[in-house]
Design a protein around this motif. Structure first.
Motif, PDB file in Angstrom:
ATOM      1  N   SER A 100       0.842  -1.204   0.000  1.00 22.88           N
ATOM      2  CA  SER A 100       0.000   0.000   0.000  1.00 22.88           C
ATOM      3  C   SER A 100       0.878   1.256   0.000  1.00 22.88           C
ATOM      4  O   SER A 100       0.561   2.250  -0.671  1.00 22.88           O
ATOM      5  N   VAL A 101       2.027   1.196   0.682  1.00 21.41           N
ATOM      6  CA  VAL A 101       2.983   2.313   0.634  1.00 21.41           C
ATOM      7  C   VAL A 101       3.522   2.451  -0.798  1.00 21.41           C
ATOM      8  O   VAL A 101       3.665   3.553  -1.336  1.00 21.41           O
ATOM      9  N   GLU A 102       3.811   1.316  -1.434  1.00 24.05           N
ATOM     10  CA  GLU A 102       4.342   1.349  -2.800  1.00 24.05           C
ATOM     11  C   GLU A 102       3.315   1.932  -3.781  1.00 24.05           C
ATOM     12  O   GLU A 102       3.670   2.707  -4.679  1.00 24.05           O
ATOM     13  N   TYR A 106       3.985   5.236  -6.066  1.00 28.37           N
ATOM     14  CA  TYR A 106       3.888   5.260  -7.527  1.00 28.37           C
ATOM     15  C   TYR A 106       2.826   6.261  -7.972  1.00 28.37           C
ATOM     16  O   TYR A 106       3.016   7.023  -8.910  1.00 28.37           O
ATOM     17  N   GLN A 107       1.725   6.262  -7.263  1.00 28.67           N
ATOM     18  CA  GLN A 107       0.658   7.198  -7.616  1.00 28.67           C
ATOM     19  C   GLN A 107       1.127   8.651  -7.435  1.00 28.67           C
ATOM     20  O   GLN A 107       0.785   9.529  -8.230  1.00 28.67           O
ATOM     21  N   GLY A 108       1.945   8.891  -6.415  1.00 25.28           N
ATOM     22  CA  GLY A 108       2.489  10.235  -6.204  1.00 25.28           C
ATOM     23  C   GLY A 108       3.349  10.677  -7.381  1.00 25.28           C
ATOM     24  O   GLY A 108       3.265  11.824  -7.837  1.00 25.28           O
ATOM     25  N   THR A 141      -4.485   3.854  -8.095  1.00 29.40           N
ATOM     26  CA  THR A 141      -3.451   2.816  -8.254  1.00 29.40           C
ATOM     27  C   THR A 141      -3.477   1.893  -7.037  1.00 29.40           C
ATOM     28  O   THR A 141      -3.483   2.349  -5.892  1.00 29.40           O
ATOM     29  N   ARG A 142      -3.514   0.597  -7.287  1.00 27.38           N
ATOM     30  CA  ARG A 142      -3.763  -0.335  -6.177  1.00 27.38           C
ATOM     31  C   ARG A 142      -3.409  -1.771  -6.579  1.00 27.38           C
ATOM     32  O   ARG A 142      -3.199  -2.060  -7.758  1.00 27.38           O
ATOM     33  N   LEU A 167      -0.430  -5.163  -9.737  1.00 28.60           N
ATOM     34  CA  LEU A 167      -0.511  -3.764  -9.281  1.00 28.60           C
ATOM     35  C   LEU A 167      -0.919  -2.943 -10.506  1.00 28.60           C
ATOM     36  O   LEU A 167      -0.246  -2.987 -11.536  1.00 28.60           O
ATOM     37  N   ALA A 168      -2.038  -2.245 -10.384  1.00 28.04           N
ATOM     38  CA  ALA A 168      -2.636  -1.551 -11.527  1.00 28.04           C
ATOM     39  C   ALA A 168      -2.622  -0.046 -11.320  1.00 28.04           C
ATOM     40  O   ALA A 168      -3.084   0.433 -10.278  1.00 28.04           O
TER      41      ALA A 168
END
Ligand code: PGA
Length: 228
Positions: A100-102, A106-108, A141-142, A167-168
């Motif tokens: 969830s941190v990853e 990535y979304q950031g 993203t999740r 992971l999408a």
């Protein structure tokens, strides 16, 4: 949504030529899909095509060892980036200890400027990236569970046993992209493409949500378009 239908023999050349035009002169923030569909387009890009662009990988399968040939990162490097290096390349780390941190990391990176252009493929089940049927337009993203159809697709890329999660990049980020291209080739995609273009917009066919996007182009070859 604009639909461009091209003969199979000239499809890749037309799409890659259009992409090169978009990339010049200053480069783009690109989200790129892997899978079989974009490979002929990627193969025609000149060596310097991505030199000033930033590339984000659309998705990644979980549970495969680093460097596995069915990993999306490996496919994008092999089919494109080793020959056509990008100015910068970002991808999600599915081996991170806290996913969830990853996903947030990535979304950031994605949201720090968004995508100028997302180049996507179409799943036979209507998925966009790994956003499977039932995914909603606001989902970020999740980590996602894969459908049997998507797992079979991964098996075709060389994953045996195929992964059951991935992971999408979320539909939220995809639909925020300033432009989206959906690449669709071959008669095996004709039925699902007709659902995307002609049927009601429903989360059961995530790619149909692109009809709510203001700047989407479907690049289809004549075989994929024969039921439109
Ligand atoms: P394909 O995959 O390009 O290998 O057909 C597309 C997808 O499943 O999204």
């Amino acid at each position: 949504m604009r639909v461009e239908v091209l003969p199979a023999g000239s499809w890749a050349e037309a799409v890659s030529g259009e992409l090169v035009d978009r990339l010049e002169p200053s480069g783009l923030r690109l989200c790129l899909a892997t899978g079989a569909t974009p490979v002929p387009v990627y193969e025609l890009l000149p060596r310097d095509a991505l030199a000033t662009s930033t590339v984000f990988l659309l998705d990644e399968f979980g549970g495969l060892p680093a460097g596995h040939r069915a990993r999306c990162e490996t496919m994008l490097r092999t089919n494109l980036l080793e020959r056509v290096p990008a100015g910068a390349f970002y991808f999600p780390d599915v081996d991170a200890p806290d996913l969830s941190v990853e996903c947030e990391r990535y979304q950031g990176l994605i949201n720090d400027g968004g995508f100028d252009l997302a180049v996507l493929g179409l799943g036979k089940n209507g998925h966009l990236g790994l956003n499977e049927p039932g995914s909603t337009p606001d989902q970020p993203t999740r980590v996602v569970r894969l459908t049997d159809e998507t797992r079979e697709g991964a098996r075709n890329y060389g994953a045996d046993p195929p992964p059951n999660w991935g992971l999408a990049v979320g539909l939220a980020e995809i639909l925020e992209s300033r432009e989206v291209w959906l690449l669709v080739t071959g008669s095996a995609k004709a039925t699902v493409l007709a659902r995307v273009v002609n049927d009601e917009v429903t989360v059961q066919v995530p790619a149909a949500l692109l009809r709510t996007h203001p700047n989407t182009v479907i690049w289809a070859d004549e075989e994929a378009a024969h039921s439109l």
